[in-house]
Design a protein around this motif. Structure first.
Motif, PDB file in Angstrom:
ATOM      1  N   MET A   1       0.850  -1.174   0.000  1.00  8.23           N
ATOM      2  CA  MET A   1       0.000   0.000   0.000  1.00  8.23           C
ATOM      3  C   MET A   1       0.898   1.240   0.000  1.00  8.23           C
ATOM      4  N   SER A   2       0.656   2.175  -0.900  1.00 10.20           N
ATOM      5  CA  SER A   2       1.463   3.393  -0.928  1.00 10.20           C
ATOM      6  C   SER A   2       0.922   4.395   0.079  1.00 10.20           C
ATOM      7  N   THR A   3       1.802   5.264   0.537  1.00  4.03           N
ATOM      8  CA  THR A   3       1.443   6.285   1.517  1.00  4.03           C
ATOM      9  C   THR A   3       1.997   7.624   1.051  1.00  4.03           C
ATOM     10  N   ARG A   4       1.213   8.671   1.241  1.00  3.36           N
ATOM     11  CA  ARG A   4       1.648  10.021   0.888  1.00  3.36           C
ATOM     12  C   ARG A   4       1.101  10.984   1.930  1.00  3.36           C
ATOM     13  N   TYR A   5       1.961  11.877   2.427  1.00  6.17           N
ATOM     14  CA  TYR A   5       1.525  12.900   3.371  1.00  6.17           C
ATOM     15  C   TYR A   5       0.588  13.861   2.652  1.00  6.17           C
ATOM     16  N   VAL A   6      -0.558  14.206   3.287  1.00  2.00           N
ATOM     17  CA  VAL A   6      -1.577  14.997   2.602  1.00  2.00           C
ATOM     18  C   VAL A   6      -1.771  16.382   3.220  1.00  2.00           C
ATOM     19  N   HIS A   7      -2.073  16.457   4.520  1.00  5.78           N
ATOM     20  CA  HIS A   7      -2.299  17.768   5.130  1.00  5.78           C
ATOM     21  C   HIS A   7      -2.124  17.727   6.638  1.00  5.78           C
ATOM     22  N   THR A   8      -2.007  18.926   7.190  1.00  2.00           N
ATOM     23  CA  THR A   8      -2.051  19.148   8.631  1.00  2.00           C
ATOM     24  C   THR A   8      -3.200  20.101   8.895  1.00  2.00           C
ATOM     25  N   ASN A   9      -4.020  19.786   9.893  1.00  2.00           N
ATOM     26  CA  ASN A   9      -5.187  20.601  10.216  1.00  2.00           C
ATOM     27  C   ASN A   9      -4.868  21.555  11.359  1.00  2.00           C
ATOM     28  N   ILE A  10      -5.303  22.782  11.224  1.00  2.00           N
ATOM     29  CA  ILE A  10      -5.274  23.766  12.310  1.00  2.00           C
ATOM     30  C   ILE A  10      -6.712  24.202  12.542  1.00  2.00           C
ATOM     31  N   VAL A  11      -7.206  24.013  13.761  1.00  2.00           N
ATOM     32  CA  VAL A  11      -8.534  24.509  14.115  1.00  2.00           C
ATOM     33  C   VAL A  11      -8.358  25.946  14.602  1.00  2.00           C
ATOM     34  N   ALA A  12      -9.057  26.861  13.959  1.00  2.00           N
ATOM     35  CA  ALA A  12      -8.881  28.293  14.206  1.00  2.00           C
ATOM     36  C   ALA A  12     -10.148  28.921  14.773  1.00  2.00           C
ATOM     37  N   ARG A  13      -9.955  29.958  15.552  1.00  2.00           N
ATOM     38  CA  ARG A  13     -11.099  30.769  15.985  1.00  2.00           C
ATOM     39  C   ARG A  13     -11.646  31.551  14.787  1.00  2.00           C
ATOM     40  N   ASP A  14     -10.725  32.062  13.952  1.00  2.00           N
ATOM     41  CA  ASP A  14     -11.056  32.856  12.769  1.00  2.00           C
ATOM     42  C   ASP A  14     -10.283  32.275  11.594  1.00  2.00           C
ATOM     43  N   TRP A  15     -10.881  31.325  10.880  1.00  3.35           N
ATOM     44  CA  TRP A  15     -10.131  30.646   9.823  1.00  3.35           C
ATOM     45  C   TRP A  15      -9.728  31.591   8.704  1.00  3.35           C
ATOM     46  N   ARG A  16     -10.553  32.579   8.396  1.00  5.88           N
ATOM     47  CA  ARG A  16     -10.198  33.519   7.318  1.00  5.88           C
ATOM     48  C   ARG A  16      -8.980  34.369   7.709  1.00  5.88           C
ATOM     49  N   GLY A  17      -8.963  34.857   8.939  1.00  5.71           N
ATOM     50  CA  GLY A  17      -7.829  35.650   9.404  1.00  5.71           C
ATOM     51  C   GLY A  17      -6.549  34.840   9.462  1.00  5.71           C
ATOM     52  N   LEU A  18      -6.640  33.605   9.962  1.00  6.53           N
ATOM     53  CA  LEU A  18      -5.453  32.772  10.064  1.00  6.53           C
ATOM     54  C   LEU A  18      -4.960  32.353   8.682  1.00  6.53           C
ATOM     55  N   ALA A  19      -5.862  32.019   7.785  1.00  6.22           N
ATOM     56  CA  ALA A  19      -5.460  31.675   6.416  1.00  6.22           C
ATOM     57  C   ALA A  19      -4.756  32.864   5.764  1.00  6.22           C
ATOM     58  N   SER A  20      -5.268  34.052   5.963  1.00 10.02           N
ATOM     59  CA  SER A  20      -4.645  35.256   5.405  1.00 10.02           C
ATOM     60  C   SER A  20      -3.221  35.423   5.919  1.00 10.02           C
ATOM     61  N   PHE A  21      -2.984  35.144   7.196  1.00 10.85           N
ATOM     62  CA  PHE A  21      -1.639  35.228   7.794  1.00 10.85           C
ATOM     63  C   PHE A  21      -0.679  34.284   7.056  1.00 10.85           C
ATOM     64  N   TYR A  22      -1.063  33.038   6.855  1.00 14.14           N
ATOM     65  CA  TYR A  22      -0.186  32.068   6.199  1.00 14.14           C
ATOM     66  C   TYR A  22      -0.001  32.375   4.715  1.00 14.14           C
ATOM     67  N   ILE A  23      -1.015  32.931   4.075  1.00  6.98           N
ATOM     68  CA  ILE A  23      -0.894  33.336   2.678  1.00  6.98           C
ATOM     69  C   ILE A  23       0.109  34.486   2.558  1.00  6.98           C
ATOM     70  N   ARG A  24      -0.040  35.511   3.389  1.00  7.91           N
ATOM     71  CA  ARG A  24       0.824  36.693   3.316  1.00  7.91           C
ATOM     72  C   ARG A  24       2.259  36.401   3.720  1.00  7.91           C
ATOM     73  N   LEU A  25       2.458  35.666   4.800  1.00  7.23           N
ATOM     74  CA  LEU A  25       3.799  35.509   5.346  1.00  7.23           C
ATOM     75  C   LEU A  25       4.574  34.307   4.834  1.00  7.23           C
ATOM     76  N   PHE A  26       3.877  33.267   4.380  1.00  7.40           N
ATOM     77  CA  PHE A  26       4.583  32.052   4.001  1.00  7.40           C
ATOM     78  C   PHE A  26       4.260  31.561   2.597  1.00  7.40           C
ATOM     79  N   ASP A  27       3.689  32.435   1.777  1.00  6.18           N
ATOM     80  CA  ASP A  27       3.419  32.109   0.374  1.00  6.18           C
ATOM     81  C   ASP A  27       2.559  30.864   0.190  1.00  6.18           C
TER      82      ASP A  27
END
Length: 149
Positions: A1-27
């Motif tokens: 069986m093959s295995t591939r890393y897919v994602h890491t989940n972050i549960v946020a109070r404000d998902w839009r604000g936190l997503a914006s932080f990672y978009i702006r600062l870490f491309d």
């Protein structure tokens, strides 16, 4: 069986604000569609009654169009958050390779992040010089920013 890393989940109070932080600062790049999830299937999977999740996946930089993502989700009802420290058992931090650790730390502070410790450098025998710093995103999740010379 093959295995591939897919994602890491972050549960946020404000998902839009936190997503914006990672978009702006870490491309990170949004991977549509935005999620709006609920139903008996989700209640069964999460062991939560009436679970409702909204959020978005962000493609992590440096791995192409099929690389792993950060899954940033918010639940309508959130549990209590315990602070994670560098020595807390379990998942502790995510790490990003950057060109200039000090400059990225300043950007993170300006964007609502906070510092955990000080900038540190060390020669790692056989590998090179590591410069790194532990920081927190605006919701308190730990991030290691590092550079190798």
């Amino acid at each position: 069986m093959s295995t591939r890393y897919v994602h890491t989940n972050i549960v946020a109070r404000d998902w839009r604000g936190l997503a914006s932080f990672y978009i702006r600062l870490f491309d990170c790049r949004p991977v549509p569609p935005e999620r709006d999830l609920s139903g008996d299937w989700l209640d069964a999977a999460t062991a939560l009654a009436g679970a409702h999740i909204t959020g978005l996946h962000l493609r992590l930089p440096g791995h192409g169009d099929t690389g792993p993502t950060l899954e940033i989700f918010s639940y309508d009802a959130l549990g209590d958050r315990l602070e994670v420290n560098a020595n807390t058992p379990g998942f502790a931090h995510i790490a990003f390779l950057v060109d200039d650790v000090a400059a990225k730390a300043r950007e993170m502070l300006d964007a609502g992040g906070s510092a955990v410790g000080e900038l540190a450098s060390r020669e790692v025998p056989g590998v090179g010089k590591l410069t790194f710093r532990y920081m927190r995103d605006p919701e308190g999740n730990m991030i290691e920013i590092q550079s190798w010379g």
